[in-house]
Scaffold this motif. Structure first.
Motif, PDB file in Angstrom:
ATOM      1  N   LYS A  94       0.827  -1.209   0.000  1.00  0.00           N
ATOM      2  CA  LYS A  94       0.000   0.000   0.000  1.00  0.00           C
ATOM      3  C   LYS A  94       0.860   1.257   0.000  1.00  0.00           C
ATOM      4  CE  LYS A  94      -4.189  -1.939   1.894  1.00  0.00           C
ATOM      5  NZ  LYS A  94      -5.122  -2.006   3.023  1.00  0.00           N
ATOM      6  N   SER A  95       1.999   1.216   0.680  1.00  0.00           N
ATOM      7  CA  SER A  95       2.878   2.383   0.677  1.00  0.00           C
ATOM      8  C   SER A  95       3.616   2.531  -0.658  1.00  0.00           C
ATOM      9  CB  SER A  95       3.878   2.312   1.827  1.00  0.00           C
ATOM     10  OG  SER A  95       4.770   1.242   1.654  1.00  0.00           O
ATOM     11  N   SER A  96       3.687   1.446  -1.436  1.00  0.00           N
ATOM     12  CA  SER A  96       4.309   1.493  -2.762  1.00  0.00           C
ATOM     13  C   SER A  96       3.333   1.912  -3.851  1.00  0.00           C
ATOM     14  CB  SER A  96       4.890   0.129  -3.130  1.00  0.00           C
ATOM     15  OG  SER A  96       5.911  -0.213  -2.246  1.00  0.00           O
ATOM     16  N   GLY A  97       2.098   2.190  -3.493  1.00  0.00           N
ATOM     17  CA  GLY A  97       1.122   2.668  -4.461  1.00  0.00           C
ATOM     18  C   GLY A  97       0.145   1.624  -4.955  1.00  0.00           C
ATOM     19  N   TYR A  98       0.184   0.431  -4.412  1.00  0.00           N
ATOM     20  CA  TYR A  98      -0.767  -0.600  -4.822  1.00  0.00           C
ATOM     21  C   TYR A  98      -2.112  -0.347  -4.154  1.00  0.00           C
ATOM     22  CZ  TYR A  98       2.669  -3.521  -7.160  1.00  0.00           C
ATOM     23  OH  TYR A  98       3.602  -4.001  -8.024  1.00  0.00           O
ATOM     24  N   LEU A  99      -3.173  -0.692  -4.858  1.00  0.00           N
ATOM     25  CA  LEU A  99      -4.534  -0.568  -4.349  1.00  0.00           C
ATOM     26  C   LEU A  99      -5.091  -1.955  -4.093  1.00  0.00           C
ATOM     27  CD1 LEU A  99      -5.713   2.029  -6.974  1.00  0.00           C
ATOM     28  CD2 LEU A  99      -4.984   2.508  -4.638  1.00  0.00           C
ATOM     29  N   THR A 100      -6.016  -2.055  -3.145  1.00  0.00           N
ATOM     30  CA  THR A 100      -6.636  -3.334  -2.819  1.00  0.00           C
ATOM     31  C   THR A 100      -8.000  -3.409  -3.493  1.00  0.00           C
ATOM     32  OG1 THR A 100      -5.564  -3.264  -0.670  1.00  0.00           O
ATOM     33  CG2 THR A 100      -7.329  -4.854  -0.946  1.00  0.00           C
ATOM     34  N   CYS A 101      -8.231  -4.502  -4.222  1.00  0.00           N
ATOM     35  CA  CYS A 101      -9.529  -4.721  -4.857  1.00  0.00           C
ATOM     36  C   CYS A 101     -10.502  -5.329  -3.851  1.00  0.00           C
ATOM     37  CB  CYS A 101      -9.381  -5.677  -6.037  1.00  0.00           C
ATOM     38  SG  CYS A 101      -8.342  -5.061  -7.356  1.00  0.00           S
ATOM     39  N   ASP A 102     -11.785  -5.250  -4.161  1.00  0.00           N
ATOM     40  CA  ASP A 102     -12.793  -5.903  -3.331  1.00  0.00           C
ATOM     41  C   ASP A 102     -12.616  -7.409  -3.426  1.00  0.00           C
ATOM     42  OD1 ASP A 102     -13.920  -3.471  -2.634  1.00  0.00           O
ATOM     43  OD2 ASP A 102     -15.322  -3.499  -4.319  1.00  0.00           O
ATOM     44  N   LYS A 103     -12.822  -8.087  -2.311  1.00  0.00           N
ATOM     45  CA  LYS A 103     -12.672  -9.541  -2.293  1.00  0.00           C
ATOM     46  C   LYS A 103     -13.905 -10.202  -2.892  1.00  0.00           C
ATOM     47  CE  LYS A 103      -9.613 -10.344   1.567  1.00  0.00           C
ATOM     48  NZ  LYS A 103      -9.446 -11.128   2.777  1.00  0.00           N
ATOM     49  N   LYS A 104     -13.680 -11.340  -3.561  1.00  0.00           N
ATOM     50  CA  LYS A 104     -14.782 -12.107  -4.131  1.00  0.00           C
ATOM     51  C   LYS A 104     -15.480 -12.929  -3.058  1.00  0.00           C
ATOM     52  CE  LYS A 104     -12.470 -12.141  -8.480  1.00  0.00           C
ATOM     53  NZ  LYS A 104     -11.327 -12.672  -9.153  1.00  0.00           N
ATOM     54  N   SER A 105     -14.735 -13.342  -2.036  1.00  0.00           N
ATOM     55  CA  SER A 105     -15.294 -14.056  -0.893  1.00  0.00           C
ATOM     56  C   SER A 105     -14.441 -13.727   0.331  1.00  0.00           C
ATOM     57  CB  SER A 105     -15.334 -15.562  -1.143  1.00  0.00           C
ATOM     58  OG  SER A 105     -14.034 -16.092  -1.127  1.00  0.00           O
ATOM     59  N   TRP A 106     -14.901 -14.096   1.487  1.00  0.00           N
ATOM     60  CA  TRP A 106     -14.167 -13.738   2.704  1.00  0.00           C
ATOM     61  C   TRP A 106     -12.901 -14.570   2.880  1.00  0.00           C
ATOM     62  CZ3 TRP A 106     -13.574 -17.304   6.671  1.00  0.00           C
ATOM     63  CH2 TRP A 106     -14.358 -18.440   6.583  1.00  0.00           C
ATOM     64  N   ILE A 107     -12.790 -15.692   2.176  1.00  0.00           N
ATOM     65  CA  ILE A 107     -11.579 -16.509   2.291  1.00  0.00           C
ATOM     66  C   ILE A 107     -10.599 -16.271   1.146  1.00  0.00           C
ATOM     67  CG2 ILE A 107     -12.660 -18.320   3.650  1.00  0.00           C
ATOM     68  CD1 ILE A 107     -12.853 -19.964   1.081  1.00  0.00           C
ATOM     69  N   ALA A 108     -10.969 -15.446   0.200  1.00  0.00           N
ATOM     70  CA  ALA A 108     -10.091 -15.168  -0.942  1.00  0.00           C
ATOM     71  C   ALA A 108      -8.896 -14.326  -0.482  1.00  0.00           C
ATOM     72  CB  ALA A 108     -10.849 -14.427  -2.025  1.00  0.00           C
ATOM     73  N   PRO A 109      -7.736 -14.513  -1.124  1.00  0.00           N
ATOM     74  CA  PRO A 109      -6.574 -13.684  -0.765  1.00  0.00           C
ATOM     75  C   PRO A 109      -6.778 -12.249  -1.235  1.00  0.00           C
ATOM     76  CG  PRO A 109      -6.040 -15.084  -2.620  1.00  0.00           C
ATOM     77  CD  PRO A 109      -7.398 -15.490  -2.155  1.00  0.00           C
ATOM     78  N   ASN A 110      -6.029 -11.335  -0.638  1.00  0.00           N
ATOM     79  CA  ASN A 110      -6.093  -9.943  -1.051  1.00  0.00           C
ATOM     80  C   ASN A 110      -5.506  -9.801  -2.450  1.00  0.00           C
ATOM     81  OD1 ASN A 110      -7.117  -9.244   1.438  1.00  0.00           O
ATOM     82  ND2 ASN A 110      -5.108  -8.818   2.286  1.00  0.00           N
ATOM     83  N   GLU A 111      -6.144  -8.966  -3.255  1.00  0.00           N
ATOM     84  CA  GLU A 111      -5.648  -8.698  -4.601  1.00  0.00           C
ATOM     85  C   GLU A 111      -5.167  -7.253  -4.644  1.00  0.00           C
ATOM     86  OE1 GLU A 111      -7.224  -8.750  -9.220  1.00  0.00           O
ATOM     87  OE2 GLU A 111      -8.569  -9.304  -7.604  1.00  0.00           O
ATOM     88  N   TYR A 112      -3.891  -7.075  -4.942  1.00  0.00           N
ATOM     89  CA  TYR A 112      -3.283  -5.754  -5.030  1.00  0.00           C
ATOM     90  C   TYR A 112      -3.001  -5.445  -6.497  1.00  0.00           C
ATOM     91  CZ  TYR A 112      -2.443  -6.597  -0.075  1.00  0.00           C
ATOM     92  OH  TYR A 112      -2.601  -6.875   1.252  1.00  0.00           O
TER      93      TYR A 112
END
Length: 113
Positions: A87-105
């Protein structure tokens, strides 16, 4: 084995800081906790088919067990650190498809969909 392959692919995308990065504590745990699970299954098979268990089985079991618990303890702090650095490098987090899905940057919001 296929899940481990996909998890290593996600870790490699993190190392190379690709446009899309999938990461969570579960991916870290799968990649580095897999040796103990693999060793347990192979040890059970060896013990059933060999009359005398070999000495190296117990030594490897101790090593992989310690390795698993170290990885288990380190998985959440490493995940929090990676989240902060991305996040400090400028990546954004997408909405998760499910609660167990990994974070998508992602670098660009358009890559989320």
């Amino acid at each position: 084995m296929f899940v481990v392959f996909l998890s290593w692919r996600d870790l490699i995308s993190l190392v190379y800081l690709e446009e899309k990065i999938y990461f969570s504590w579960r991916i870290f745990l799968i990649c580095f906790g897999f040796p103990i699970v693999f060793h347990m299954f192979s040890s059970v098979i060896l013990v059933f088919f060999i009359k005398k268990p070999k000495l190296y089985i117990s030594h490897l079991f101790k090593f992989f067990t310690v390795n698993f618990f170290v990885v288990l303890i380190l998985s959440i702090p490493v995940s929090l650190y990676v989240d902060y650095k991305l996040k400090s490098s400028g990546y954004l987090t997408c909405d998760k498809k499910s609660w167990i899905a990994p974070n998508e940057y992602v670098n660009n919001v358009n890559l989320c969909h």
